[in-house]
Scaffold this motif. Structure first.
Motif, PDB file in Angstrom:
ATOM      1  N   VAL A 238      33.976  31.072  75.146  1.00 41.57           N
ATOM      2  CA  VAL A 238      34.263  30.854  73.726  1.00 41.57           C
ATOM      3  C   VAL A 238      34.888  32.130  73.180  1.00 41.57           C
ATOM      4  O   VAL A 238      34.427  33.228  73.499  1.00 41.57           O
ATOM      5  CB  VAL A 238      32.945  30.548  72.967  1.00 41.57           C
ATOM      6  CG1 VAL A 238      33.186  30.435  71.468  1.00 41.57           C
ATOM      7  CG2 VAL A 238      32.287  29.295  73.509  1.00 41.57           C
ATOM      8  N   LEU A 239      35.930  31.983  72.382  1.00 41.12           N
ATOM      9  CA  LEU A 239      36.558  33.153  71.765  1.00 41.12           C
ATOM     10  C   LEU A 239      35.958  33.334  70.373  1.00 41.12           C
ATOM     11  O   LEU A 239      36.068  32.450  69.523  1.00 41.12           O
ATOM     12  CB  LEU A 239      38.069  32.920  71.675  1.00 41.12           C
ATOM     13  CG  LEU A 239      38.925  34.164  71.532  1.00 41.12           C
ATOM     14  CD1 LEU A 239      38.958  34.935  72.844  1.00 41.12           C
ATOM     15  CD2 LEU A 239      40.346  33.797  71.143  1.00 41.12           C
ATOM     16  N   ILE A 240      35.309  34.477  70.186  1.00 38.55           N
ATOM     17  CA  ILE A 240      34.614  34.735  68.918  1.00 38.55           C
ATOM     18  C   ILE A 240      35.622  35.212  67.876  1.00 38.55           C
ATOM     19  O   ILE A 240      36.596  35.874  68.209  1.00 38.55           O
ATOM     20  CB  ILE A 240      33.552  35.845  69.136  1.00 38.55           C
ATOM     21  CG1 ILE A 240      32.633  35.495  70.298  1.00 38.55           C
ATOM     22  CG2 ILE A 240      32.765  36.121  67.870  1.00 38.55           C
ATOM     23  CD1 ILE A 240      31.742  34.334  70.072  1.00 38.55           C
ATOM     24  N   ASP A 241      35.324  34.898  66.629  1.00 39.82           N
ATOM     25  CA  ASP A 241      36.237  35.262  65.544  1.00 39.82           C
ATOM     26  C   ASP A 241      35.946  36.689  65.062  1.00 39.82           C
ATOM     27  O   ASP A 241      35.566  36.909  63.909  1.00 39.82           O
ATOM     28  CB  ASP A 241      36.066  34.267  64.390  1.00 39.82           C
ATOM     29  CG  ASP A 241      37.123  34.457  63.325  1.00 39.82           C
ATOM     30  OD1 ASP A 241      38.199  34.979  63.660  1.00 39.82           O
ATOM     31  OD2 ASP A 241      36.869  34.082  62.164  1.00 39.82           O
ATOM     32  N   ALA A 242      36.081  37.627  65.959  1.00 40.50           N
ATOM     33  CA  ALA A 242      35.817  39.029  65.613  1.00 40.50           C
ATOM     34  C   ALA A 242      36.432  39.877  66.712  1.00 40.50           C
ATOM     35  O   ALA A 242      36.718  39.371  67.799  1.00 40.50           O
ATOM     36  CB  ALA A 242      34.312  39.284  65.553  1.00 40.50           C
ATOM     37  N   GLY A 255      40.171  44.653  70.833  1.00 43.83           N
ATOM     38  CA  GLY A 255      40.442  43.371  71.472  1.00 43.83           C
ATOM     39  C   GLY A 255      39.466  42.267  71.097  1.00 43.83           C
ATOM     40  O   GLY A 255      38.577  42.443  70.261  1.00 43.83           O
ATOM     41  N   TYR A 256      39.643  41.143  71.773  1.00 39.23           N
ATOM     42  CA  TYR A 256      38.831  39.951  71.487  1.00 39.23           C
ATOM     43  C   TYR A 256      37.466  40.006  72.164  1.00 39.23           C
ATOM     44  O   TYR A 256      37.286  40.660  73.188  1.00 39.23           O
ATOM     45  CB  TYR A 256      39.573  38.700  71.951  1.00 39.23           C
ATOM     46  CG  TYR A 256      40.714  38.347  71.030  1.00 39.23           C
ATOM     47  CD1 TYR A 256      40.468  37.675  69.842  1.00 39.23           C
ATOM     48  CD2 TYR A 256      42.021  38.704  71.343  1.00 39.23           C
ATOM     49  CE1 TYR A 256      41.503  37.360  68.979  1.00 39.23           C
ATOM     50  CE2 TYR A 256      43.063  38.386  70.486  1.00 39.23           C
ATOM     51  CZ  TYR A 256      42.797  37.713  69.303  1.00 39.23           C
ATOM     52  OH  TYR A 256      43.808  37.410  68.459  1.00 39.23           O
ATOM     53  N   ILE A 257      36.537  39.269  71.581  1.00 40.48           N
ATOM     54  CA  ILE A 257      35.194  39.125  72.154  1.00 40.48           C
ATOM     55  C   ILE A 257      35.056  37.707  72.691  1.00 40.48           C
ATOM     56  O   ILE A 257      35.390  36.745  71.994  1.00 40.48           O
ATOM     57  CB  ILE A 257      34.107  39.357  71.078  1.00 40.48           C
ATOM     58  CG1 ILE A 257      34.326  40.712  70.381  1.00 40.48           C
ATOM     59  CG2 ILE A 257      32.720  39.263  71.684  1.00 40.48           C
ATOM     60  CD1 ILE A 257      33.405  40.928  69.185  1.00 40.48           C
ATOM     61  N   ARG A 297      35.345  42.645  75.243  1.00 41.44           N
ATOM     62  CA  ARG A 297      33.894  42.437  75.413  1.00 41.44           C
ATOM     63  C   ARG A 297      33.599  41.038  75.942  1.00 41.44           C
ATOM     64  O   ARG A 297      34.256  40.073  75.536  1.00 41.44           O
ATOM     65  CB  ARG A 297      33.147  42.530  74.075  1.00 41.44           C
ATOM     66  CG  ARG A 297      33.138  43.860  73.393  1.00 41.44           C
ATOM     67  CD  ARG A 297      32.393  44.917  74.207  1.00 41.44           C
ATOM     68  NE  ARG A 297      32.846  46.217  73.751  1.00 41.44           N
ATOM     69  CZ  ARG A 297      32.213  46.953  72.850  1.00 41.44           C
ATOM     70  NH1 ARG A 297      31.094  46.542  72.353  1.00 41.44           N
ATOM     71  NH2 ARG A 297      32.707  48.116  72.477  1.00 41.44           N
ATOM     72  N   VAL A 298      32.588  40.968  76.796  1.00 41.65           N
ATOM     73  CA  VAL A 298      32.112  39.661  77.259  1.00 41.65           C
ATOM     74  C   VAL A 298      30.605  39.585  77.002  1.00 41.65           C
ATOM     75  O   VAL A 298      29.856  40.463  77.423  1.00 41.65           O
ATOM     76  CB  VAL A 298      32.404  39.453  78.764  1.00 41.65           C
ATOM     77  CG1 VAL A 298      31.922  38.084  79.223  1.00 41.65           C
ATOM     78  CG2 VAL A 298      33.898  39.599  79.059  1.00 41.65           C
ATOM     79  N   LEU A 299      30.167  38.562  76.291  1.00 47.09           N
ATOM     80  CA  LEU A 299      28.746  38.390  75.966  1.00 47.09           C
ATOM     81  C   LEU A 299      28.211  37.149  76.677  1.00 47.09           C
ATOM     82  O   LEU A 299      28.979  36.267  77.053  1.00 47.09           O
ATOM     83  CB  LEU A 299      28.565  38.196  74.453  1.00 47.09           C
ATOM     84  CG  LEU A 299      29.359  39.108  73.502  1.00 47.09           C
ATOM     85  CD1 LEU A 299      29.097  38.686  72.056  1.00 47.09           C
ATOM     86  CD2 LEU A 299      28.970  40.558  73.707  1.00 47.09           C
ATOM     87  N   TYR A 300      26.877  37.047  76.803  1.00 49.26           N
ATOM     88  CA  TYR A 300      26.300  35.827  77.376  1.00 49.26           C
ATOM     89  C   TYR A 300      25.371  35.181  76.353  1.00 49.26           C
ATOM     90  O   TYR A 300      24.518  35.856  75.765  1.00 49.26           O
ATOM     91  CB  TYR A 300      25.520  36.149  78.664  1.00 49.26           C
ATOM     92  CG  TYR A 300      25.138  34.887  79.419  1.00 49.26           C
ATOM     93  CD1 TYR A 300      26.112  33.961  79.776  1.00 49.26           C
ATOM     94  CD2 TYR A 300      23.817  34.613  79.760  1.00 49.26           C
ATOM     95  CE1 TYR A 300      25.783  32.798  80.458  1.00 49.26           C
ATOM     96  CE2 TYR A 300      23.477  33.453  80.447  1.00 49.26           C
ATOM     97  CZ  TYR A 300      24.469  32.555  80.791  1.00 49.26           C
ATOM     98  OH  TYR A 300      24.148  31.401  81.456  1.00 49.26           O
ATOM     99  N   ASP A 301      25.538  33.897  76.146  1.00 53.15           N
ATOM    100  CA  ASP A 301      24.729  33.165  75.173  1.00 53.15           C
ATOM    101  C   ASP A 301      23.456  32.651  75.851  1.00 53.15           C
ATOM    102  O   ASP A 301      23.525  31.842  76.779  1.00 53.15           O
ATOM    103  CB  ASP A 301      25.572  31.991  74.631  1.00 53.15           C
ATOM    104  CG  ASP A 301      24.844  31.218  73.558  1.00 53.15           C
ATOM    105  OD1 ASP A 301      23.661  31.526  73.295  1.00 53.15           O
ATOM    106  OD2 ASP A 301      25.440  30.291  72.991  1.00 53.15           O
ATOM    107  N   VAL A 302      22.299  33.132  75.363  1.00 54.16           N
ATOM    108  CA  VAL A 302      21.023  32.715  75.970  1.00 54.16           C
ATOM    109  C   VAL A 302      20.238  31.811  75.013  1.00 54.16           C
ATOM    110  O   VAL A 302      19.023  31.909  74.904  1.00 54.16           O
ATOM    111  CB  VAL A 302      20.173  33.926  76.428  1.00 54.16           C
ATOM    112  CG1 VAL A 302      20.797  34.598  77.622  1.00 54.16           C
ATOM    113  CG2 VAL A 302      19.996  34.937  75.293  1.00 54.16           C
TER     114      VAL A 302
END
Ligand code: XMP
Length: 313
Positions: A238-242, A255-257, A297-302
């Motif tokens: 998912v591309l976050i709006d930030a 860059g994009y998150i 940045r790459v995040l993981y949704d838990v």
């Protein structure tokens, strides 16, 4: 216990009875390549014993190379595919839309207009579509407006120029997969992971633009390649709006998150995030930031569903 064979036999009869006064050439199927729409199209084709037209709406919101792959698959299954190009209309409809539900409604309108144009092109009276029970449940409950649920909330598809036939609207995903197997569909389709109707439009939080779509398509390809072997109902990005600051060659980049979402579920009504090994995270993140330099940045949704939902919008 659900008996797929018995279901298919009953359904073929039901379809024949609904369509008994309709000429075969007046029927087209809306096909995305997913298991729901493929099963629906094949049931109708089987009931009528006829190769039917399978319309793929190219909305520009799918994976890289999706249209070509889907057309090939539909052909191999004995359907008659046609790609209707709606990329410009869909992107135009989404322009300036930020709110998730507004985007869903804008997509639905553009999608059905395109489907109506395609149906008109073939002089079709009926469009077959792959709505399933979970889609209806979510929309009717007001959780989120699934793009393919209209009649059930009082919208007549006649306003787009066709009647809709939803042969498997009484099934949940696990049952659809059993019916797909019963119909002899290949494993790749029987087990295909769901991809939402509004596609990447609901995986870009905030306004959809070509630039963001291009970025998310590249990330999606990497994430799918690196996670297709995992036991999961869905895995995507998912591309976050930030934006976030990063450093590359000792220079600041802004860059994009991106968030990774990997969940397991049986019927999409609830879902659990998948605990994947850190080693796998490293592989995915390394590829994403190397191959898609616009991402910092790459995040993981838990978050499970509930309280989250599978998609972000
Ligand atoms: P959520 O995000 O509500 O998603 O937990 C449940 C399942 O539905 C898919 N999804 C959609 N499928 N049209 C579709 O055909 C839609 O508008 C839509 N929205 C979500 C989602 O990918 C998940 O499998």
């Amino acid at each position: 216990m659900f008996d797929a064979k018995e279901y298919v036999n009953k359904k073929l009869e039901e379809i024949r009875s609904i369509l008994k006064n309709v000429k075969d050439e007046k029927i087209v199927a809306a096909c995305s390549g997913g298991v729901d729409s493929t099963v629906s199209a094949l049931l109708v084709s089987k009931a009528l014993n006829k190769k039917i037209k399978a319309v793929y709406i190219e909305d520009g919101l799918r994976r890289i190379g999706e249209a070509e792959k889907v057309v090939e698959t539909l052909k191999n299954l004995g359907l008659d595919p046609f790609i209707y190009d709606a990329r410009d209309e869909v992107l135009k409809a989404l322009k300036g839309k930020i709110d998730a539900e507004e985007k869903r409604l804008a997509f639905r309108e553009a999608f059905y207009k395109a489907l109506g144009n395609a149906a008109r092109k073939f002089n079709a009276e009926y469009v077959v579509q792959g709505t399933i029970a979970a889609d209806i449940f979510e929309t009717v409950k007001g959780i989120k407006t699934q793009h393919n649920v209209l009649e059930q909330i009082g919208i007549k598809t006649e306003k787009y120029g066709f009647k809709v036939l939803e042969p498997i609207k009484d099934l949940y995903k696990w049952q659809v997969r059993l019916v797909a197997r019963e119909l002899g569909l290949p494993k790749e389709i029987v087990e295909r992971r769901p991809f939402p109707g509004p596609g990447l439009a609901i995986r870009i939080v905030g306004e959809v633009t070509w630039e963001k779509l291009e970025i998310l398509k590249k990330v999606t390809k990497i994430v799918e390649e690196e996670t297709n072997d995992l036991k999961a109902f869905q895995s995507f990005a998912v591309l976050i709006d930030a934006k976030a600051t990063g450093v590359r060659d000792w220079k600041r980049v802004y860059g994009y998150i991106v968030a990774l979402r990997i969940v397991d579920s049986q019927d999409a009504v609830d879902a659990k995030f998948v605990e994947i090994p850190y080693e796998r995270f490293r592989r995915i993140v390394n590829r994403v930031v190397r191959e898609v330099p616009e991402v910092t940045r790459v995040l993981y949704d838990v978050t499970d569903k509930p309280p989250g939902t599978i998609e972000f919008e």
